[in-house]
Design an enzyme around this catalytic site. Structure first.
Site, PDB file in Angstrom:
ATOM      1  N   SER A 136     -35.755  21.545   9.318  1.00 60.15           N
ATOM      2  CA  SER A 136     -35.436  21.554  10.744  1.00 60.15           C
ATOM      3  C   SER A 136     -36.086  22.738  11.439  1.00 60.15           C
ATOM      4  O   SER A 136     -36.370  23.770  10.819  1.00 60.15           O
ATOM      5  CB  SER A 136     -33.925  21.664  10.937  1.00 60.15           C
ATOM      6  OG  SER A 136     -33.605  21.762  12.304  1.00 60.15           O
ATOM      7  N   TYR A 148     -24.956  24.520   9.945  1.00 59.70           N
ATOM      8  CA  TYR A 148     -26.018  23.501   9.885  1.00 59.70           C
ATOM      9  C   TYR A 148     -27.377  24.179   9.747  1.00 59.70           C
ATOM     10  O   TYR A 148     -28.173  23.852   8.867  1.00 59.70           O
ATOM     11  CB  TYR A 148     -26.001  22.618  11.142  1.00 59.70           C
ATOM     12  CG  TYR A 148     -27.193  21.694  11.183  1.00 59.70           C
ATOM     13  CD1 TYR A 148     -27.251  20.569  10.373  1.00 59.70           C
ATOM     14  CD2 TYR A 148     -28.305  21.984  11.990  1.00 59.70           C
ATOM     15  CE1 TYR A 148     -28.365  19.742  10.365  1.00 59.70           C
ATOM     16  CE2 TYR A 148     -29.425  21.165  11.987  1.00 59.70           C
ATOM     17  CZ  TYR A 148     -29.443  20.047  11.174  1.00 59.70           C
ATOM     18  OH  TYR A 148     -30.559  19.236  11.160  1.00 59.70           O
TER      19      TYR A 148
HETATM   20  O1  NJP Z   1     -30.291  11.256  12.005  1.00 54.53           O
HETATM   21  P1  NJP Z   1     -29.558   9.879  11.670  1.00 54.53           P
HETATM   22  P2  NJP Z   1     -31.801  11.743  11.847  1.00 54.53           P
HETATM   23  N1  NJP Z   1     -25.093   9.357   1.785  1.00 54.53           N
HETATM   24  O2  NJP Z   1     -28.127  10.153  11.900  1.00 54.53           O
HETATM   25  C1  NJP Z   1     -27.717   9.206   6.159  1.00 54.53           C
HETATM   26  C2  NJP Z   1     -32.740  16.087  10.235  1.00 54.53           C
HETATM   27  N2  NJP Z   1     -33.021  16.581  11.575  1.00 54.53           N
HETATM   28  O3  NJP Z   1     -32.720  10.665  11.505  1.00 54.53           O
HETATM   29  O4  NJP Z   1     -25.019   6.839   5.236  1.00 54.53           O
HETATM   30  C3  NJP Z   1     -26.169   8.632   2.131  1.00 54.53           C
HETATM   31  O5  NJP Z   1     -30.214   8.773  12.387  1.00 54.53           O
HETATM   32  C4  NJP Z   1     -27.282   8.272   7.276  1.00 54.53           C
HETATM   33  O6  NJP Z   1     -26.936   6.999   6.764  1.00 54.53           O
HETATM   34  P3  NJP Z   1     -25.436   6.420   6.605  1.00 54.53           P
HETATM   35  C5  NJP Z   1     -31.297  15.859   9.896  1.00 54.53           C
HETATM   36  O7  NJP Z   1     -30.638  17.061   9.552  1.00 54.53           O
HETATM   37  C6  NJP Z   1     -32.706  15.844  12.662  1.00 54.53           C
HETATM   38  O8  NJP Z   1     -32.068  12.568  13.026  1.00 54.53           O
HETATM   39  O9  NJP Z   1     -25.648   4.956   6.710  1.00 54.53           O
HETATM   40  N3  NJP Z   1     -26.779   8.726   3.316  1.00 54.53           N
HETATM   41  C7  NJP Z   1     -28.564   8.140   8.062  1.00 54.53           C
HETATM   42  O10 NJP Z   1     -29.393   7.147   7.495  1.00 54.53           O
HETATM   43  C8  NJP Z   1     -31.432  14.927   8.707  1.00 54.53           C
HETATM   44  O11 NJP Z   1     -31.648  15.666   7.530  1.00 54.53           O
HETATM   45  C9  NJP Z   1     -32.983  16.351  13.926  1.00 54.53           C
HETATM   46  O12 NJP Z   1     -24.595   7.018   7.670  1.00 54.53           O
HETATM   47  C10 NJP Z   1     -26.245   9.566   4.213  1.00 54.53           C
HETATM   48  C11 NJP Z   1     -29.228   9.494   7.886  1.00 54.53           C
HETATM   49  O13 NJP Z   1     -28.559  10.169   6.800  1.00 54.53           O
HETATM   50  C12 NJP Z   1     -32.696  14.137   9.028  1.00 54.53           C
HETATM   51  O14 NJP Z   1     -33.351  14.826  10.088  1.00 54.53           O
HETATM   52  C13 NJP Z   1     -33.594  17.580  14.068  1.00 54.53           C
HETATM   53  C14 NJP Z   1     -25.122  10.356   3.933  1.00 54.53           C
HETATM   54  C15 NJP Z   1     -29.131  10.333   9.136  1.00 54.53           C
HETATM   55  O15 NJP Z   1     -29.848   9.682  10.116  1.00 54.53           O
HETATM   56  C16 NJP Z   1     -32.466  12.710   9.473  1.00 54.53           C
HETATM   57  O16 NJP Z   1     -31.608  12.714  10.610  1.00 54.53           O
HETATM   58  C17 NJP Z   1     -33.888  18.300  12.935  1.00 54.53           C
HETATM   59  C18 NJP Z   1     -24.543  10.220   2.661  1.00 54.53           C
HETATM   60  N4  NJP Z   1     -23.462  10.924   2.298  1.00 54.53           N
HETATM   61  C19 NJP Z   1     -33.603  17.793  11.698  1.00 54.53           C
HETATM   62  N5  NJP Z   1     -24.833  11.092   5.035  1.00 54.53           N
HETATM   63  C20 NJP Z   1     -32.656  15.614  15.172  1.00 54.53           C
HETATM   64  N6  NJP Z   1     -32.267  14.332  15.112  1.00 54.53           N
HETATM   65  O17 NJP Z   1     -32.773  16.212  16.259  1.00 54.53           O
HETATM   66  C21 NJP Z   1     -25.748  10.773   5.963  1.00 54.53           C
HETATM   67  O18 NJP Z   1     -34.457  19.504  13.089  1.00 54.53           O
HETATM   68  N7  NJP Z   1     -26.599   9.848   5.490  1.00 54.53           N
END
Ligand code: NJP
Length: 224
Positions: A136, A148
């Protein structure tokens, strides 16, 4: 050449966009997240020959091991692993933050990411593959009291240590550091933010480089 990508956090946002970009480029994708319905929809969209849904909670080590096994059984090999699942930007510092949220962020953003990388190594050794970790912009800044942000500082340091360990096996490591991206990560829309496709494009750029090229870190930020 067609590659096989194993993507965590693939049910939405950056992970889903990367899956779409990869299939468009002729690759195959194994998709991990907890939301089975969303993964199945994505498989319908991308085609069953190209995409494979592996619903699981990435904090469950056995489920993650089984997912790697199933992906290799299905696609024969794994060329790239994208440790991307993550959550937790509440904007709150340590005093105001919620203890359960601290635990979840540490479990997913640090522990599960670490296990994903460990389990990836034997497969990536076989293919001289590529490991991506989602960090990030928060790891390139000081955010007062942010747990975070600190989890992403872990990712930044860990990615460097992995590069030092895995280089001798010709496994490339890329730490992907986006600024704000308009995804379900936030409760509200972020019109000035990056789109998940922008980050996916940067991942694909690194993936498609010739073997002699290492892209250790990507920083991709919105203009505003
Ligand atoms: O967010 P989102 P992003 N087991 O919420 C999954 C980083 N980032 O694409 O399990 C398995 O659409 C969740 O799936 P589900 C951020 O820190 C973002 O933005 O079905 N999976 C979903 O597919 C992260 O590392 C921004 O709920 C689990 C996914 O994670 C990455 O980008 C800025 C889970 C999250 O997708 C992807 O985030 C930045 C579990 N226990 C970094 N928990 C930003 N959006 O601004 C969650 O600097 N997931």
């Amino acid at each position: 050449m067609s590659k096989v990508l194993f993507i965590t956090g693939a049910s939405s946002g950056i992970g889903a966009a990367t899956a779409r970009a990869a299939v468009k480029a002729g690759h195959k994708v194994a998709l991990l997240a907890r939301s089975e319905d969303k993964l199945n929809k994505l498989v319908d969209e991308l085609g069953e020959d190209n995409a494979f849904a592996l619903p699981c909670d990435v904090t469950d080590v056995e489920a993650l091991e089984s997912a790697f096994d199933a992906a290799v059984t299905r696609f024969d090999q794994i060329d790239a692993v994208f440790a991307n699942a993550g959550l937790g930007a509440t904007g709150k510092g340590t005093e105001e933050g919620d203890i359960d949220n601290f635990r979840t962020m540490i479990d997913v953003n640090i522990f599960a990411l670490t296990v994903t990388c460990k389990l990836a190594i034997p497969y990536l050794k076989e293919t001289k593959g590529h490991l991506f970790l989602t960090g990030s912009r928060a790891a390139h800044a000081t955010l007062p009291g942010s747990v975070y942000g600190a989890t992403k500082w872990f990712v930044r340091g860990y990615a460097e240590n992995l590069m030092a360990e895995l280089g001798e096996h010709d496994i490339r490591v890329t730490n992907v550091n986006p600024g704000m991206v308009d995804t379900p990560f936030f409760d509200e829309e972020k019109p000035d933010a990056l789109r998940p496709e922008d980050v996916a494009g940067a991942v694909m750029f690194a993936l498609e480089q010739p073997a002699r090229v290492s892209v250790p870190s990507i920083q991709i930020y919105p203009m505003r």
